[in-house]
Each structure stands twice: as C-alpha cells, then as structure tokens.
Design a protein around this motif. Structure first.
Motif, PDB file in Angstrom:
ATOM      1  N   LYS A 174      -3.374   8.061  11.147  1.00  0.00           N
ATOM      2  CA  LYS A 174      -3.650   8.437   9.767  1.00  0.00           C
ATOM      3  C   LYS A 174      -5.089   8.083   9.400  1.00  0.00           C
ATOM      4  O   LYS A 174      -5.771   8.843   8.698  1.00  0.00           O
ATOM      5  CB  LYS A 174      -2.674   7.732   8.834  1.00  0.00           C
ATOM      6  CG  LYS A 174      -2.840   8.097   7.370  1.00  0.00           C
ATOM      7  CD  LYS A 174      -1.785   7.443   6.507  1.00  0.00           C
ATOM      8  CE  LYS A 174      -1.959   7.829   5.051  1.00  0.00           C
ATOM      9  NZ  LYS A 174      -0.933   7.205   4.180  1.00  0.00           N
ATOM     10  N   LEU A 175      -5.554   6.943   9.883  1.00  0.00           N
ATOM     11  CA  LEU A 175      -6.917   6.516   9.579  1.00  0.00           C
ATOM     12  C   LEU A 175      -7.937   7.484  10.158  1.00  0.00           C
ATOM     13  O   LEU A 175      -8.987   7.734   9.561  1.00  0.00           O
ATOM     14  CB  LEU A 175      -7.146   5.109  10.146  1.00  0.00           C
ATOM     15  CG  LEU A 175      -8.542   4.500   9.955  1.00  0.00           C
ATOM     16  CD1 LEU A 175      -8.894   4.403   8.478  1.00  0.00           C
ATOM     17  CD2 LEU A 175      -8.617   3.125  10.611  1.00  0.00           C
ATOM     18  N   ALA A 176      -7.633   8.061  11.323  1.00  0.00           N
ATOM     19  CA  ALA A 176      -8.559   9.005  11.948  1.00  0.00           C
ATOM     20  C   ALA A 176      -8.763  10.243  11.088  1.00  0.00           C
ATOM     21  O   ALA A 176      -9.771  10.938  11.207  1.00  0.00           O
ATOM     22  CB  ALA A 176      -8.042   9.404  13.325  1.00  0.00           C
ATOM     23  N   ALA A 177      -7.800  10.510  10.190  1.00  0.00           N
ATOM     24  CA  ALA A 177      -7.892  11.692   9.333  1.00  0.00           C
ATOM     25  C   ALA A 177      -8.451  11.377   7.953  1.00  0.00           C
ATOM     26  O   ALA A 177      -8.589  12.270   7.121  1.00  0.00           O
ATOM     27  CB  ALA A 177      -6.514  12.321   9.180  1.00  0.00           C
ATOM     28  N   GLY A 178      -8.783  10.111   7.694  1.00  0.00           N
ATOM     29  CA  GLY A 178      -9.324   9.750   6.380  1.00  0.00           C
ATOM     30  C   GLY A 178      -9.292   8.264   6.148  1.00  0.00           C
ATOM     31  O   GLY A 178      -9.068   7.467   7.073  1.00  0.00           O
ATOM     32  N   GLN A 179      -9.522   7.856   4.906  1.00  0.00           N
ATOM     33  CA  GLN A 179      -9.561   6.443   4.560  1.00  0.00           C
ATOM     34  C   GLN A 179      -8.168   5.821   4.627  1.00  0.00           C
ATOM     35  O   GLN A 179      -7.178   6.475   4.306  1.00  0.00           O
ATOM     36  CB  GLN A 179     -10.119   6.256   3.144  1.00  0.00           C
ATOM     37  CG  GLN A 179     -11.608   6.431   3.042  1.00  0.00           C
ATOM     38  CD  GLN A 179     -12.371   5.328   3.768  1.00  0.00           C
ATOM     39  OE1 GLN A 179     -11.895   4.208   3.928  1.00  0.00           O
ATOM     40  NE2 GLN A 179     -13.566   5.650   4.228  1.00  0.00           N
ATOM     41  N   PRO A 180      -8.081   4.539   5.023  1.00  0.00           N
ATOM     42  CA  PRO A 180      -6.769   3.887   5.044  1.00  0.00           C
ATOM     43  C   PRO A 180      -6.267   3.653   3.624  1.00  0.00           C
ATOM     44  O   PRO A 180      -7.046   3.496   2.687  1.00  0.00           O
ATOM     45  CB  PRO A 180      -7.058   2.550   5.741  1.00  0.00           C
ATOM     46  CG  PRO A 180      -8.503   2.290   5.456  1.00  0.00           C
ATOM     47  CD  PRO A 180      -9.162   3.644   5.446  1.00  0.00           C
ATOM     48  N   GLY A 181      -4.964   3.633   3.489  1.00  0.00           N
ATOM     49  CA  GLY A 181      -4.342   3.371   2.199  1.00  0.00           C
ATOM     50  C   GLY A 181      -3.737   1.983   2.178  1.00  0.00           C
ATOM     51  O   GLY A 181      -4.071   1.120   2.998  1.00  0.00           O
ATOM     52  N   PRO A 182      -2.807   1.743   1.282  1.00  0.00           N
ATOM     53  CA  PRO A 182      -2.189   0.421   1.165  1.00  0.00           C
ATOM     54  C   PRO A 182      -1.331   0.050   2.362  1.00  0.00           C
ATOM     55  O   PRO A 182      -0.920  -1.098   2.494  1.00  0.00           O
ATOM     56  CB  PRO A 182      -1.346   0.550  -0.111  1.00  0.00           C
ATOM     57  CG  PRO A 182      -1.104   2.021  -0.276  1.00  0.00           C
ATOM     58  CD  PRO A 182      -2.335   2.685   0.248  1.00  0.00           C
ATOM     59  N   GLU A 183      -1.075   1.017   3.270  1.00  0.00           N
ATOM     60  CA  GLU A 183      -0.294   0.701   4.463  1.00  0.00           C
ATOM     61  C   GLU A 183      -0.958  -0.388   5.306  1.00  0.00           C
ATOM     62  O   GLU A 183      -0.284  -1.143   5.998  1.00  0.00           O
ATOM     63  CB  GLU A 183      -0.087   1.954   5.319  1.00  0.00           C
ATOM     64  CG  GLU A 183       0.651   3.083   4.615  1.00  0.00           C
ATOM     65  CD  GLU A 183      -0.284   3.995   3.833  1.00  0.00           C
ATOM     66  OE1 GLU A 183       0.194   5.029   3.344  1.00  0.00           O
ATOM     67  OE2 GLU A 183      -1.479   3.671   3.708  1.00  0.00           O
TER      68      GLU A 183
END
Length: 279
Positions: A174-183
């Motif tokens: 998921k991080l490779a596709a954008g900024q990390p979230g609260p996960e």
C-alpha cells in the motif's frame, strides 16, 4: 521535548526569522543517533499567536553548526544511542525549510507515519525473522528448558509474529502506491508488544542463565542491533520499543479515532493560541 511529553504540537523550541535565516533556541530529547548524524529533523515554533498545531515549521538542521550541543542519555542497557540536543542561537538558512511556514505539523505527521511503518514492518527477511527467530532457535537448541506452558506461549507468539509479518507485506504494498495511513501505527504498536513479550519469554526460558548481562559499560553505538548481544540486553532494550516512534498509548488513540472511528478525546486547547496555554 522535555516539556511536551507525547504532545508534539505543544513544543516550545522557537525559530525567529532574521532575513534569509532563522534563529533557533530550545531543547530536544531522545534524538536517535544525534552523536553520529550530520543532519537532523527540526520542528520549531515560528508563530506563538496561533493554535499549537498551526504555528510549527519544519527544518533540516546541520548538526555541525555553531550552537548545536549533543549530550548522551545513558539508557538501562548501558548504551547511549539517544541524546539531548541543545540549540543556542543556531542560524538555519531558509533554504533548509521543508514545506511552508506554519505547515510543520503536516510535514511532521507524514514523517512520523513513515517512521512507524519502518519500525513496525520496514522489511521482510522471511519467516522467523527478528525476535521470534531468536526465541525459536533457543527453544530448538535447548530442549531441557522446555515446559508445556512455555511451549503454548511460544506457539501463540509465533502465530502472532507471522500474522504481523504478512500484514507488514500488505502495508508495504500500500505504501508503494502512496503515503502510509494510520495502519502504520498498528504495525508499530504490534512490533513493540511482540518484542517485549518475546524478550520476556526468552528470559523465562533461559532461567537463571538469562539474568547474565555481558557488558554494561557506557557505549555510544554506531548502530542499534535489536536482536544482537545476549538475552538480558534484548529484554532491557525492548522496553524502549513502546516509547520510540510514538508511545503505545498515543498509537492506540490514533487507531481508535482514525481506524475504528471512535469518538476522540476532548481537546480544550485545540483553538487556543499557543502562547495562552498553561505550561
């Protein structure tokens, strides 16, 4: 900061504009590797007349500049990988500002989210990597130490560690596709809990042998090796895992509010200018 605790936005280190430079005065604490670093992240208050989250600006600080003083913080392990940093009239050119003036909270939040992903699931060396691998090897090599109760606990933690590893793989995708979230907060929270429980299990597994501690002389480590050294070191060093990168209590608040959608804690200081807040 010493006076801010886990409330990053209440920091008091000031940066005042002086032409093309900023003059910075204040103190930071728990700065990882400051004794080795050439550059540091610096979040400072540039506007005390607005609410605390809106008056911050994010800079890069040259640690060799005049006015930057680094002092070691000796930890329970005997090492000093963390530091206090004192800033006295440090001149930082405006070209080393990252983001707009007053946008420091947004930039810092992005930094922290990336840090939590890096701590909680930054890499995937494979099954039984990290602390679970250390404890599993001890279990296999020392059959005389086994009991049914310890076996049950090890199996439960082995499963949890594998779930965390696989979840980390999804998070990195998921991080490779954008900024990390609260996960990332959940990954870091799980990492800290597992590291502490596994290092404690290892001590119990080793019995009196686990109480030995190799070397408690003051050291300034080049790098931190969480799974290196002996069981006593791992047990003591793991205590810091629930503090660094965001305390476990703060991470639980983030997960509750941003993932589970629970009501946030009351914040009476949200719209009060920073200069009017009690300190």
């Amino acid at each position: 900061e010493p006076g801010a605790g886990s409330d990053l936005a209440s920091l008091a280190t000031r940066a005042e504009r002086d032409g093309d430079h900023w003059i910075v005065n204040g103190q930071k604490v728990w700065t990882s590797g400051a004794h080795k670093a050439r550059w540091a992240i610096l979040v400072a208050r540039t506007d005390p007349d607005v609410p605390k989250h809106r008056g911050l600006t994010y800079f890069l600080c040259d640690m060799t500049d005049p006015g930057v003083e680094v002092r070691p913080l000796r930890q329970i392990t005997g090492e000093a990988e963390f530091n206090e940093v004192f800033l006295t009239d440090v001149r930082i050119p405006d070209s080393l500002r990252l983001g707009e003036v007053g946008e420091g909270w947004r930039v810092a939040t992005a930094t922290l989210m990336n840090e939590r992903v890096a701590i909680g699931s930054g890499s995937d060396p494979g099954r039984e990597s990290g602390m679970i691998g250390v404890v599993a090897r001890t279990w296999r090599q020392r059959p005389e130490l086994r009991t049914p109760e310890l076996h049950a606990r090890l199996m439960r933690l082995w499963v949890e560690a594998e779930v965390a590893r696989q979840t980390g793989r999804r998070l990195r995708q998921k991080l490779a596709a954008g900024q990390p979230g609260p996960e990332g907060s959940a990954a870091k929270l799980t990492f800290a809990r597992l590291a502490q429980q596994l290092s404690g299990l290892e001590l119990e597994l080793l019995g009196a042998e686990g109480l030995r501690y190799g070397d408690w002389t003051m050291k300034r480590p080049e790098v931190v090796e969480f799974t290196g050294k002996d069981a006593g070191y791992r047990y003591l060093r793991a205590k810091g895992n629930s503090i660094e990168g965001g305390t476990s209590e703060i991470l639980r608040n983030i997960i509750a509010e941003r993932v589970l959608g629970l009501p946030p804690e009351p914040r009476t200081d949200k719209d009060v200018p920073w200069k009017d807040l009690p300190r």
